[in-house]
Every structure is written in C-alpha cells, then in structure tokens.
Scaffold this active site. Structure first.
Site, short mmCIF file in Angstrom:
data_model
loop_
_atom_site.label_atom_id
_atom_site.label_comp_id
_atom_site.label_asym_id
_atom_site.label_seq_id
_atom_site.Cartn_x
_atom_site.Cartn_y
_atom_site.Cartn_z
CG ASN A 12 -1.71 1.24 1.41
OD1 ASN A 12 -1.83 2.04 0.47
ND2 ASN A 12 -2.26 1.45 2.60
CE LYS A 14 0.23 3.50 4.82
NZ LYS A 14 0.21 3.71 6.25
CG HIS A 90 -5.77 1.98 5.35
ND1 HIS A 90 -5.30 2.95 6.21
CD2 HIS A 90 -4.74 1.13 5.15
CE1 HIS A 90 -4.04 2.69 6.51
NE2 HIS A 90 -3.67 1.58 5.88
CD GLU A 92 -2.79 5.64 6.75
OE1 GLU A 92 -2.77 5.62 5.50
OE2 GLU A 92 -1.86 5.19 7.44
CD GLU A 162 -3.48 -2.44 7.62
OE1 GLU A 162 -2.36 -2.65 7.14
OE2 GLU A 162 -4.16 -1.44 7.36
N GLY A 168 2.60 2.41 10.60
CA GLY A 168 3.54 3.50 10.36
C GLY A 168 4.29 3.97 11.59
CB SER A 206 5.46 -1.50 11.88
OG SER A 206 5.01 -0.18 12.04
C1 PEP Z 1 -0.76 0.22 6.19
O1 PEP Z 1 -0.90 1.43 6.07
O2 PEP Z 1 -1.62 -0.55 5.75
C2 PEP Z 1 0.43 -0.26 6.87
C3 PEP Z 1 0.42 -1.46 7.34
O3 PEP Z 1 1.48 0.63 6.99
P1 PEP Z 1 2.93 0.32 7.62
O4 PEP Z 1 3.37 -1.01 7.05
O5 PEP Z 1 3.77 1.44 7.17
O6 PEP Z 1 2.75 0.24 9.09
#
Ligand code: PEP
Length: 244
Positions: A12, A14, A90, A92, A162, A168, A206
């Site tokens: 992803n 983003k 998601h 976000e 998640e 992040g 992460s």
């Molecule tokens: C995400 O935004 O779906 C995500 C898992 O981000 P990150 O791997 O950067 O934590």
C-alpha cells in the site's frame, strides 16, 4: 493451508511514490510464485503500474456506482484500469474521511458487485487494546459488512487486521498478539460462513524484512498488507520471500 489461502503480500503506497519509483519497481521487481503479490498505488499511477508480475490494487473506491461525487473513483473505472483488488476501510480513510463501518460495508458490496476483490481493513486504536476490547471492536467492524452483504462476502473478500497503533509507527504487534486476533477473526467468520476457513487474513502494521518471517509463520496469518516497506524494493522483495 487450502489452495484458496495462497499467501498474499499487498503493498500500500498510500499517497507516496512517484512515476520514477514505479519505473524502478517495474525494472527490478521479481515475482514470486509462492505468494500472490498486489501493488496498491495511488490512482493517478494505475495506468503506469499495470503489469503482469503483480496484481494491481486500488487504495479506495466510492460506494456509489457513478454520478455527482467529485473527486471519487468508481469501481468500474478501476476495473477498466486492470485493477483486481481494492483496499477498503483502511484506518486512514476512517480517520481522515470519517468513513463509518456502514460506509465501509457499502463499499465492500459495491466492490464485490463489480467482480473485484476487497481487502477489508479492521483494527483497533491503542486505547481499545489497553482496555482489553480488541475482539469486540474488530467484531463490530466486520459484522457491519455482514449486515449489508450477507456472509457470502467471505467467499471472496480478503481481510487485513491492522492495529492502528502499529501502522507507520515501527511498533509491530508481536506474532503472538497478531495470531491471537487472527485466530479470533477466523473463528468468528467461520461461524458466519464455514467457507471462511479459506478466507485470507493478512496482518498489517510495520511489517518489515526482519519481522515478516515470524509473523507469517503463524497459522492464521496468510500474508501481509505492507505500507512503508512496500516503497523499498529490496525490503518488499524480502517480505514477499517470507510469505510461503
Ligand atoms: C498500512 O498502512 O496498511 C500499513 C500497514 O502501513 P505500515 O506497514 O507502514 O505500518
């Protein structure tokens, strides 16, 4: 693991990346038959990203099929661009755009009706984890989809757990913490629809080249949804290699 639970790694990007990065991915990316690889790039890059080594994913779509929705993107448009997967719900999007469980559920329905595959995100904020309410929180997010779509959505949908506190932040859920929630989700969705034994459950938060092996080794973790590390070709390739 059943065939329909072929490991999957979805990147992803983003609102990151560039055409130059996409070009370097295209030049150096090596596909891996052990895992299905999906790259979810920003919408303006979909045309440039379309290629055969990975499946193309979008990061969101409208819950509406067409009409006066300035700035939104329809599932039919995504389909025309060769998109197969659409991330939906998601954290976000939920935070930045106030998307409720119901809106997310309506998007899942629209995606499925178009013949595309939703990657449905769920996961709790830190305070919910600290209060010990993770399972109830995640159950509510997923149950909303069942009210709009019926439990058949689990025949096709991919679910990504998640935890928001891990996205992040560099703070990953431990493999045990992640498996605990994945095991809960698996049990719950199998009660809704026995075929959910075959539904792929991804972990996101992460994931990197060093922790992917241990996370993906857990029985109910079928791969990952990868944010930051999907922008680094070598790291993304190492994560894909960990998904066997
Ligand atoms: C995400 O935004 O779906 C995500 C898992 O981000 P990150 O791997 O950067 O934590």
């Amino acid at each position: 693991m059943a065939d329909s639970r072929k490991p999957m790694v979805a990147g992803n990007w983003k609102m990151n990346g560039s055409l130059a990065l996409l070009k370097s991915f295209s030049q150096s990316f090596v596909s891996d038959n052990n895992a299905e690889v999906v790259l979810c790039v920003p919408s303006p890059y979909l045309a440039a990203a379309s290629r055969s080594d990975f499946a193309l994913g979008a990061q969101d779509c409208s819950q509406f099929v067409a009409g006066a929705h300035t700035g939104d993107v329809s599932v039919d448009m995504l389909k025309e661009m060769g998109v197969e997967y659409v991330i939906v719900g998601h954290s976000e999007r939920r935070q930045d755009h106030g998307e409720s469980n119901l809106v997310v559920a309506e998007k899942v329905k629209t995606i499925l009706q178009a013949g595309l595959i939703p990657i449905l995100c769920c996961g709790e904020p830190l305070e919910v984890r600290e209060n010990g309410d993770v399972n109830a929180f995640v159950a509510d997010q997923l149950a909303a989809v069942k009210t709009v779509c019926t439990s058949d959505f689990l025949d096709t949908c991919v679910i990504a757990y998640e935890p928001i506190w891990a996205i992040g932040t560099g703070k990953t859920a431990s493999p045990e913490q992640a498996q605990e929630v994945h095991g809960f989700i698996r049990k719950m969705i199998c009660e809704w629809n026995p075929k959910a034994q075959n539904t792929r459950l991804l972990y996101g938060g992460s994931v990197n080249a060093s922790n992917a092996d241990d996370l993906f080794a857990k029985p109910d973790i079928d791969g990952g949804l990868i944010g930051g590390a999907s922008l680094k070709i070598d790291d993304f390739a190492a994560i894909i290699a960990a998904a066997k």
